[in-house]
Scaffold this motif. Structure first.
Motif, short mmCIF file in Angstrom:
data_model
loop_
_atom_site.label_atom_id
_atom_site.label_comp_id
_atom_site.label_asym_id
_atom_site.label_seq_id
_atom_site.Cartn_x
_atom_site.Cartn_y
_atom_site.Cartn_z
N ILE A 287 7.66 12.18 4.18
CA ILE A 287 6.18 12.69 5.13
C ILE A 287 5.05 12.19 4.36
N ILE A 288 5.11 12.51 3.06
CA ILE A 288 3.99 11.81 2.11
C ILE A 288 4.03 10.36 2.28
N MET A 289 5.10 9.87 2.07
CA MET A 289 5.14 8.26 2.13
C MET A 289 4.38 7.79 3.41
N LEU A 290 5.03 8.34 4.50
CA LEU A 290 4.59 7.91 5.74
C LEU A 290 2.96 8.18 6.09
N PHE A 291 2.69 9.38 5.67
CA PHE A 291 1.31 9.62 5.52
C PHE A 291 0.36 8.79 5.44
N GLY A 292 0.64 7.83 4.33
CA GLY A 292 0.02 6.82 3.83
C GLY A 292 -0.46 5.92 4.74
N LEU A 293 0.38 5.72 5.91
CA LEU A 293 -0.10 4.90 7.11
C LEU A 293 -1.37 5.29 7.88
N VAL A 294 -1.55 6.75 7.90
CA VAL A 294 -2.63 7.41 8.46
C VAL A 294 -3.82 7.13 7.75
N ILE A 295 -3.65 6.80 6.51
CA ILE A 295 -4.77 6.29 5.42
C ILE A 295 -5.11 5.24 5.42
N TYR A 296 -4.19 4.27 5.49
CA TYR A 296 -4.00 2.78 5.65
C TYR A 296 -4.93 2.35 6.78
N VAL A 297 -4.88 2.45 7.91
CA VAL A 297 -5.40 1.88 8.91
C VAL A 297 -6.80 2.05 8.99
N PRO A 298 -7.63 3.15 8.86
CA PRO A 298 -9.15 3.22 8.87
C PRO A 298 -9.55 2.81 7.41
N VAL A 299 -8.93 3.19 6.42
CA VAL A 299 -9.49 2.95 5.02
C VAL A 299 -9.31 1.69 4.59
N PHE B 216 0.76 -1.41 -0.10
CA PHE B 216 -0.09 0.04 -0.04
C PHE B 216 0.82 1.21 0.12
N LEU B 217 1.85 1.24 0.87
CA LEU B 217 2.77 2.47 0.76
C LEU B 217 3.25 2.78 -0.47
N PHE B 218 3.71 1.62 -1.17
CA PHE B 218 4.37 1.94 -2.56
C PHE B 218 3.33 2.32 -3.29
N ALA B 219 2.02 1.69 -3.37
CA ALA B 219 1.05 2.29 -4.30
C ALA B 219 0.51 3.93 -4.07
N TRP B 220 0.60 4.09 -2.77
CA TRP B 220 0.32 5.34 -2.31
C TRP B 220 1.05 6.36 -2.54
N THR B 221 2.33 6.07 -2.55
CA THR B 221 3.66 7.03 -2.80
C THR B 221 3.75 6.98 -4.24
N SER B 222 3.68 5.90 -5.08
CA SER B 222 3.86 5.89 -6.59
C SER B 222 2.63 6.93 -7.01
N ILE B 223 1.48 6.73 -6.79
CA ILE B 223 0.33 7.05 -7.54
C ILE B 223 0.36 8.56 -7.37
N LEU B 224 0.76 9.04 -5.94
CA LEU B 224 0.51 10.30 -5.63
C LEU B 224 1.81 11.17 -5.70
N LEU B 225 2.89 10.59 -5.75
CA LEU B 225 4.27 11.43 -5.78
C LEU B 225 5.14 10.84 -7.13
N THR B 226 5.65 9.68 -6.97
CA THR B 226 6.76 9.26 -8.08
C THR B 226 6.23 9.24 -9.51
N LYS B 227 5.17 8.46 -9.90
CA LYS B 227 4.70 8.40 -11.10
C LYS B 227 4.34 9.90 -11.73
N PRO B 228 3.34 10.61 -11.00
CA PRO B 228 2.74 11.75 -11.54
C PRO B 228 4.29 12.78 -11.55
N SER B 229 5.03 12.78 -10.62
CA SER B 229 6.22 13.51 -10.87
C SER B 229 7.09 13.11 -12.06
N SER B 230 7.06 11.99 -12.43
CA SER B 230 7.72 11.43 -13.58
C SER B 230 7.28 12.19 -14.89
#
Length: 488
Positions: A445-457, A112-126
């Motif tokens: 920070i963006i990557m680790l914030f994914g944990l905040v989303i992962y737990v409830p969602v 999930f952290l990979f998907a979260w980071t890739s979809i919101l950060l690395t892939k769009p920035s690429s």
């Protein structure tokens, strides 16, 4: 779902010219053959990097000789990295690249952290970086002798993203043809630059290669140079994003990797040699568009072809990245790690159009702010990407011992992913020591914030009440339907 949608879904499920037969569902087709696979790898790798990164590499490498070695080293590392991924692709034949591999090796949280980071950060920035490169070369002829205004470049980048997204929403085959065509165009301009360089060498223009190693660079500065170089080689894992759509993957996957990446490596080295036949290191660093400067000095009245060809090159690279980025978002959504609407497929065109549109929206958000520069986006992309690349190299070793029962049509020599894992650690740590930029902190920070989303969602499966009616609304408006049942 509307009656119209039900009828269209049934029609598409029965017509195997549009989709794979899946009872009551639609699914992605195997449209990517050997030519398409090589074009995807080569066409995505050769984008804006070879035309924008030479300055960053030279600035950190300090000398002509060291910069050429770094270009070669990046090619070797990319080749070894891609070879490590062949085993994973054929062992876990799912689209999404690192996502299914990390899920199998380390579980849902890391995936999930990979998907979260890739979809919101690395892939769009690429995509944003390449689109900015496209805009720089498209606008360069209109602002001779100076850099184009930021507003003009941002408009050009946004135009590129919107057009490519539309193509990817309409047809997989059209996207494939765009990729093949623009790969051919970029190979032609690369060949023209290389031939021009050899002509200049034949005329005795070798003065900038004397004392090629007359300087020094710190290990951390070399890591920063590798950042820029590896960005130019990014795309070595693009085929892994579309594994489910590759024809005869056990044959075509290794061929595409073993042919495509070494070819790009040789071309990159020769292009850089060509640059130094007409530009001193200081001139190259001062150039606003390296390939355009080369064309002005070598091609004479045909210099206008260079920005046009480079624009085509970057346009094709945006297409490849958009194509694969949508597959990652689609795969993550199928596993419940993103909104379910992102795993739906167009009834009319059998493409993951919701995922493509969402990705384009994020990329546009990265292009438009005034703070968006090539260097800033590059730091975001490379730092976070190599964290997950490293974890994926480690997963090859972990799965070899934890899941020896998995069928492996291809087995990589284990020291290869081990060496790539160690290299990834160096690439993560060394640049922070050399230049502790806030970009690295923001990315973390963006990557680790994914944990905040992962737990409830994801873990507790709590969703906002508006999500269900919004999904139904978007499904009707976009005319999209779910594919096969989500993976367990």
């Amino acid at each position: 779902m509307s009656t119209k949608l039900r009828k269209r879904q049934s029609t598409v499920a029965e017509d195997d010219t549009r989709s794979v037969k899946v009872p009551g569902k639609v699914a992605l087709k195997k449209e990517v053959g050997i030519i398409g696979g090589i074009s995807l790898v080569v066409g995505t790798m050769i984008g804006s990097g070879i035309f924008l990164s030479p300055q960053s590499i030279l600035a950190n490498a300090d000398t002509v000789g060291a910069s050429l070695i770094i270009w070669a080293g990046c090619g070797v590392l990319s080749t070894l990295s891609a070879i490590s991924y062949i085993e994973l692709a054929l062992m876990i034949p799912k689209s999404g690249a690192e996502y299914p591999y990390l899920k199998e090796a380390f579980g849902d949280v890391i995936a999930f952290l990979f998907a979260w980071t890739s979809i919101l950060l690395t892939k769009p920035s690429s995509v944003a970086i390449i689109a900015i490169g496209f805009a720089q070369y498209v606008t360069a002829p209109f602002y001779s002798g100076c850099v184009a205004p930021a507003s003009a470049q941002k408009f050009g980048a946004a135009f590129c993203i919107v057009v490519i997204t539309a193509v990817n929403c309409i047809s997989v085959k059209a996207s494939n043809l765009v990729q093949i065509f623009f790969t051919a165009v970029k190979l032609l301009i690369i060949a023209a630059i290389i031939i021009g360089g050899f002509v200049m060498i034949g005329q005795g223009n070798t003065q900038y290669f004397t004392n090629a190693f007359g300087g020094s660079a710190t290990p951390s500065a070399i890591a920063l140079a590798f950042y820029s170089g590896l960005w130019s080689y990014d795309g070595w894992n693009q085929l892994n994003f579309v594994t489910e759509e590759v024809q005869n993957p056990e044959r075509n996957f290794p061929i595409a990797i073993y042919f495509g990446i070494p070819l790009v490596t040789v071309l990159y080295i020769l292009v850089n040699i060509a640059y130094f036949t007409v530009m001193s290191p200081s001139e190259l660093l001062a150039s606003s568009a390296v390939a355009v400067t080369f064309g002005d000095r070598v091609f004479g009245s045909f210099a206008w072809t260079v920005p046009v060809a480079v624009a085509c090159s970057t346009f094709g690279a945006v297409n490849g990245s958009t194509f694969t980025m949508a597959r990652l978002t689609y795969a993550a959504a199928k596993n419940g790690h993103m909104a379910s609407i992102l795993s739906y497929i167009s009834v009319e065109w059998v493409t993951p159009s919701p995922a493509a549109i969402f990705n384009a929206f994020i990329a546009l958000l990265m292009v438009l702010p005034d703070s968006s520069t090539f260097e800033t986006l590059l730091n975001y992309f490379t730092f976070t990407s190599w964290i997950f690349y490293g974890a994926t190299f480690l997963s090859v070793i972990v799965l070899r011992y934890r899941r020896p029962d998995l069928h492996r049509p291809y087995k990589v020599f284990l020291p290869i992913p081990a060496a790539c894992f160690l290299a990834s650690i160096y690439l993560i740590v060394a640049p922070i020591i050399e230049d502790p930029s806030l970009a690295y902190l923001y990315a973390t920070i963006i990557m680790l914030f994914g944990l905040v989303i992962y737990v409830p969602v994801v873990y507790y499966k709590k969703h906002l009440p508006i999500m269900k009616p919004m999904t139904i609304f978007l499904q009707k408006v976009m005319e999209v339907v779910p594919t096969e049942a989500q993976d367990e």
